[in-house]
Design a protein around this motif. Structure first.
Motif, mmCIF file in Angstrom:
data_model
loop_
_atom_site.group_PDB
_atom_site.id
_atom_site.type_symbol
_atom_site.label_atom_id
_atom_site.label_comp_id
_atom_site.label_asym_id
_atom_site.label_seq_id
_atom_site.Cartn_x
_atom_site.Cartn_y
_atom_site.Cartn_z
ATOM 1 N N PHE A 258 0.841 -1.204 0.000
ATOM 2 C CA PHE A 258 0.000 0.000 0.000
ATOM 3 C C PHE A 258 0.880 1.260 0.000
ATOM 4 O O PHE A 258 0.528 2.278 -0.569
ATOM 5 C CB PHE A 258 -0.928 0.018 1.214
ATOM 6 N N GLU A 259 2.048 1.120 0.636
ATOM 7 C CA GLU A 259 2.976 2.247 0.672
ATOM 8 C C GLU A 259 3.460 2.559 -0.748
ATOM 9 O O GLU A 259 3.409 3.695 -1.202
ATOM 10 C CB GLU A 259 4.163 1.870 1.557
ATOM 11 N N SER A 260 3.880 1.507 -1.461
ATOM 12 C CA SER A 260 4.456 1.749 -2.801
ATOM 13 C C SER A 260 3.389 1.977 -3.857
ATOM 14 O O SER A 260 3.706 2.367 -4.975
ATOM 15 C CB SER A 260 5.359 0.577 -3.208
ATOM 16 N N PHE A 261 2.136 1.767 -3.511
ATOM 17 C CA PHE A 261 1.082 1.994 -4.513
ATOM 18 C C PHE A 261 0.944 3.487 -4.842
ATOM 19 O O PHE A 261 0.547 3.876 -5.932
ATOM 20 C CB PHE A 261 -0.255 1.418 -4.032
ATOM 21 N N ASN A 262 1.229 4.311 -3.844
ATOM 22 C CA ASN A 262 1.234 5.788 -3.992
ATOM 23 C C ASN A 262 -0.142 6.442 -4.038
ATOM 24 O O ASN A 262 -0.277 7.618 -3.722
ATOM 25 C CB ASN A 262 2.027 6.241 -5.229
ATOM 26 N N GLY A 263 -1.163 5.749 -4.484
ATOM 27 C CA GLY A 263 -2.499 6.339 -4.602
ATOM 28 C C GLY A 263 -3.427 5.843 -3.516
ATOM 29 O O GLY A 263 -3.026 5.059 -2.647
ATOM 30 N N PRO A 264 -4.700 6.278 -3.551
ATOM 31 C CA PRO A 264 -5.651 5.842 -2.531
ATOM 32 C C PRO A 264 -5.995 4.353 -2.621
ATOM 33 O O PRO A 264 -5.963 3.771 -3.702
ATOM 34 C CB PRO A 264 -6.891 6.692 -2.797
ATOM 35 N N LEU A 273 -5.332 -4.404 7.484
ATOM 36 C CA LEU A 273 -4.482 -4.308 8.675
ATOM 37 C C LEU A 273 -4.431 -2.868 9.154
ATOM 38 O O LEU A 273 -4.624 -1.940 8.364
ATOM 39 C CB LEU A 273 -3.064 -4.767 8.329
ATOM 40 N N THR A 274 -4.142 -2.684 10.443
ATOM 41 C CA THR A 274 -3.958 -1.314 10.929
ATOM 42 C C THR A 274 -2.808 -0.707 10.119
ATOM 43 O O THR A 274 -1.736 -1.302 9.995
ATOM 44 C CB THR A 274 -3.642 -1.285 12.435
ATOM 45 N N PRO A 275 -3.053 0.478 9.546
ATOM 46 C CA PRO A 275 -2.105 0.995 8.539
ATOM 47 C C PRO A 275 -0.869 1.673 9.113
ATOM 48 O O PRO A 275 -0.866 2.139 10.253
ATOM 49 C CB PRO A 275 -2.953 2.017 7.790
ATOM 50 N N LYS A 276 0.149 1.777 8.275
ATOM 51 C CA LYS A 276 1.323 2.598 8.592
ATOM 52 C C LYS A 276 0.920 4.054 8.378
ATOM 53 O O LYS A 276 0.069 4.343 7.505
ATOM 54 C CB LYS A 276 2.442 2.296 7.590
ATOM 55 N N GLU A 277 1.583 4.943 9.089
ATOM 56 C CA GLU A 277 1.286 6.380 8.929
ATOM 57 C C GLU A 277 1.535 6.821 7.487
ATOM 58 O O GLU A 277 0.895 7.727 6.979
ATOM 59 C CB GLU A 277 2.143 7.222 9.878
ATOM 60 N N ASP A 281 -3.425 8.215 5.410
ATOM 61 C CA ASP A 281 -4.315 9.256 4.867
ATOM 62 C C ASP A 281 -4.723 8.973 3.419
ATOM 63 O O ASP A 281 -5.483 9.726 2.816
ATOM 64 C CB ASP A 281 -3.666 10.647 4.994
ATOM 65 N N ARG A 282 -4.220 7.864 2.870
ATOM 66 C CA ARG A 282 -4.663 7.461 1.521
ATOM 67 C C ARG A 282 -5.596 6.255 1.597
ATOM 68 O O ARG A 282 -6.030 5.723 0.584
ATOM 69 C CB ARG A 282 -3.449 7.071 0.662
ATOM 70 N N LEU A 283 -5.828 5.776 2.829
ATOM 71 C CA LEU A 283 -6.652 4.580 3.001
ATOM 72 C C LEU A 283 -8.096 4.977 3.307
ATOM 73 O O LEU A 283 -8.349 5.892 4.100
ATOM 74 C CB LEU A 283 -6.069 3.730 4.145
ATOM 75 N N GLY A 287 -18.229 -0.535 3.807
ATOM 76 C CA GLY A 287 -18.883 -1.781 4.226
ATOM 77 C C GLY A 287 -18.526 -2.134 5.658
ATOM 78 O O GLY A 287 -18.438 -1.265 6.525
ATOM 79 N N PRO A 288 -18.250 -3.419 5.932
ATOM 80 C CA PRO A 288 -17.959 -3.826 7.308
ATOM 81 C C PRO A 288 -16.576 -3.394 7.798
ATOM 82 O O PRO A 288 -16.287 -3.452 8.988
ATOM 83 C CB PRO A 288 -18.036 -5.358 7.247
ATOM 84 N N ALA A 289 -15.706 -2.985 6.881
ATOM 85 C CA ALA A 289 -14.330 -2.638 7.272
ATOM 86 C C ALA A 289 -14.299 -1.318 8.039
ATOM 87 O O ALA A 289 -15.145 -0.447 7.822
ATOM 88 C CB ALA A 289 -13.452 -2.551 6.022
ATOM 89 N N GLY A 290 -13.350 -1.164 8.914
ATOM 90 C CA GLY A 290 -13.229 0.076 9.677
ATOM 91 C C GLY A 290 -11.894 0.173 10.394
ATOM 92 O O GLY A 290 -11.383 -0.815 10.925
ATOM 93 N N ILE A 291 -11.303 1.362 10.355
ATOM 94 C CA ILE A 291 -10.044 1.649 11.065
ATOM 95 C C ILE A 291 -10.227 3.020 11.702
ATOM 96 O O ILE A 291 -10.617 3.964 10.990
ATOM 97 C CB ILE A 291 -8.851 1.753 10.079
ATOM 98 N N PRO A 292 -9.964 3.176 12.987
ATOM 99 C CA PRO A 292 -10.115 4.502 13.582
ATOM 100 C C PRO A 292 -9.199 5.518 12.897
ATOM 101 O O PRO A 292 -8.041 5.205 12.603
ATOM 102 C CB PRO A 292 -9.722 4.297 15.053
ATOM 103 N N GLY A 293 -9.740 6.701 12.607
ATOM 104 C CA GLY A 293 -8.946 7.751 11.974
ATOM 105 C C GLY A 293 -8.855 7.613 10.466
ATOM 106 O O GLY A 293 -8.209 8.420 9.811
#
Ligand code: SF4
Length: 506
Positions: A258-264, A273-277, A281-283, A287-293
């Motif tokens: 996801f880091e090297s994808f560069n886009g949303p 997975l809980t994302p890297k910083e 902000d591109r994630l 639906g059922p998925a959810g990550i705080p922030g």
């Protein structure tokens, strides 16, 4: 907390402080309370036309690696609590399911099967395909969690869950095929183009379709990731010229990819997975998925508005190349059955000696290289039938073909295990035997609760001698394991060489 619903649970016994998946004790407690509340709802005499939707949404959100957003769990729970006028719930954590270890083990097996059922039912339901018998069983199964049941009754309920699972997988197959067309054999690029792009991960083909529709004429490319790979084989999705390929592999590689994808990136279901910083902000979730922030895109009047994702994509760099090969996919049951005569002839002539079902879900532990090694070690006259992200362990190996029949037949997502069952039944009919009489072995990899439902479905269909790994479920007690071994011949995998012999593949 005590969570042991997935294969990677701490030391094969249970996560008690924090989940290996990143679930905190606080989120685990909120998920448990939601489950307890859904159980009270199911066991109540409350009448609601949205009961099936409520139960399946709530259950799906608690599937491994789906939702880490405590507020979402609280909101649903508070709504149900208010509706029922609930003061307390009887099941606050899995140890409340029963005081007897074996009965609790059977209840857990059922609960996780129900979570898998809820996930598959969700996918069919969002395409407008519903079935009252599935919703009725979801309620019955959940209600049984607070009933005194004997072991025999719980085994019967688990088998019923498998039978309903078969109905649900068939419904989803129908929903996907009637909505997106019959999947066709397709080669999918894993390289990149020089346009800004959106990556869609998870399993929800309907979300992908909406993104493809909304990106028409914007110059934005769309790539699939993980289990979404199968989308590239559906005609009604392939017709969009900006669906350009698949980026990355299985879910556990997403932090780097996801880091090297560069886009949303849009996460539509489980496997987030809980994302890297670096890319948080591109994630986006939906639906059922959810990550705080992380911004969540909800449904309004039956539609989702992905304009924020598209606007962000326009400002991002094109994806960085991480791979540049081609994958061949799209061997759903209709494609394979079109080859049936060729396959039957190849078996009769001895060109194909055995089929090996290597399906299910993949995980991140090192030990899972077993599946790659197993696939590489298979004799050249064997054919692998796969579905689910288990395939990422071997789908880039060049295993060749047998007289034009590829040695890896990829039916699609984990729910497409249904296709594998249809294929096995058709072969059984062609050879005048049952599935257990075919030259067919099952070496299944499991990770989360959808795989539990698929396993119950296979058992209910009478499939015997399934090898399961890389570890057996932590929630299965030795006594219940004995029942599974004695009744169904379930085996735990070990080392590749021994397992080849056990599965009759010398
Ligand atoms: Fe542990 Fe799996 Fe539960 Fe996460 S889902 S807390 S890894 S058992």
């Amino acid at each position: 907390m005590l969570c042991r619903q997935c294969e990677e649970t701490v030391v094969g016994t249970g996560c008690t402080k924090n989940g290996v998946c990143g679930k905190t004790a606080e989120i685990a407690e909120k998920q448990d309370l939601l489950i307890g509340t859904l159980i009270e709802l199911a066991a109540s005499d409350h009448v609601c036309i949205h009961m099936g939707e409520r139960l399946s949404e709530g259950l799906f959100m608690t599937l491994s690696n789906t939702n880490f957003d405590g507020e979402r769990f609280d909101n649903i729970r508070n709504r149900i609590t208010k509706t029922l006028g609930l003061k307390d719930v009887r099941v606050k954590c899995i140890t409340d399911l029963d005081t007897d270890d074996d009965l609790r083990s059977l209840k857990e097996l059922l609960l996780y099967g129900l979570k898998g059922l809820a996930a598959y039912y969700h996918h069919a339901r969002v395409l407008g395909y519903t079935d009252g018998s599935i919703e009725k069983f979801m309620r019955k199964g959940l209600a049984s969690m607070v009933e005194n049941k004997t072991a025999e009754e719980l085994v019967a309920l688990n088998m019923e869950c498998g039978a309903v699972g078969a109905t649900c997988l068939a419904l989803l197959d129908k929903a996907n095929t009637e909505t997106f067309g019959t999947p066709g054999i397709a080669t999918v690029s894993t390289g990149v183009r020089d346009n800004p792009a959106i990556l869609v991960t998870g399993h929800d083909l309907n979300d992908l379709r909406q993104i493809l529709e909304q990106t028409q004429g914007t110059g934005i490319d769309v790539y699939t990731n993980g289990e979404m790979l199968v989308a590239n084989s559906y005609p009604e999705l392939r017709k969009y010229g900006n669906l350009v390929g698949n980026y990355g592999g299985a879910w556990y590689s997403q932090r780097e990819e996801f880091e090297s994808f560069n886009g949303p990136i849009v996460a539509t279901t489980n496997s987030v997975l809980t994302p890297k910083e670096s890319y948080k902000d591109r994630l986006f979730t939906t639906g059922p998925a959810g990550i705080p922030g992380v911004e969540h895109i909800g449904m309004v009047d039956g539609k989702k508005d992905f304009s924020k994702v598209i606007e962000l994509a326009k400002k991002c760099q094109p994806p960085t190349k991480i791979d540049d090969t081609e994958l061949t996919i799209g061997f759903g049951h209709s494609q394979v059955l079109a080859l049936a005569d060729k396959i039957v002839d190849a078996v009769k002539s001895g060109a194909i000696r055995r089929f090996v079902v290597m399906a299910g879900c993949d995980g991140r532990e090192k030990g899972r290289t077993y599946y790659r090694e197993f696939a590489e070690s298979l004799p050249k006259d064997t054919v692998i039938l796969t579905a689910g992200c288990a395939k990422y362990r071997f789908n880039k190996l060049d295993l060749g073909d047998i007289g034009g029949i590829p040695r890896v037949i990829d039916a699609g997502q984990c729910n497409d295990c249904y296709s594998l069952v249809v294929i096995a039944n058709a072969l059984a009919e062609a050879f005048g035997t049952d599935v257990n009489g075919l030259p067919l072995s099952f070496n299944i990899s499991w990770y989360e609760q959808k795989a539990v439902l698929v396993l119950l479905t296979l058992l209910n269909l009478g499939v015997k001698n399934i090898m399961l790994g890389p570890r057996l479920p932590a929630f299965i007690t030795p006594n219940i394991l004995k029942v599974l071994v004695d009744t169904f011949g379930i085996k735990a995998n070990g080392d590749v060489r021994t397992d080849m012999v056990t599965l009759n593949i010398e």
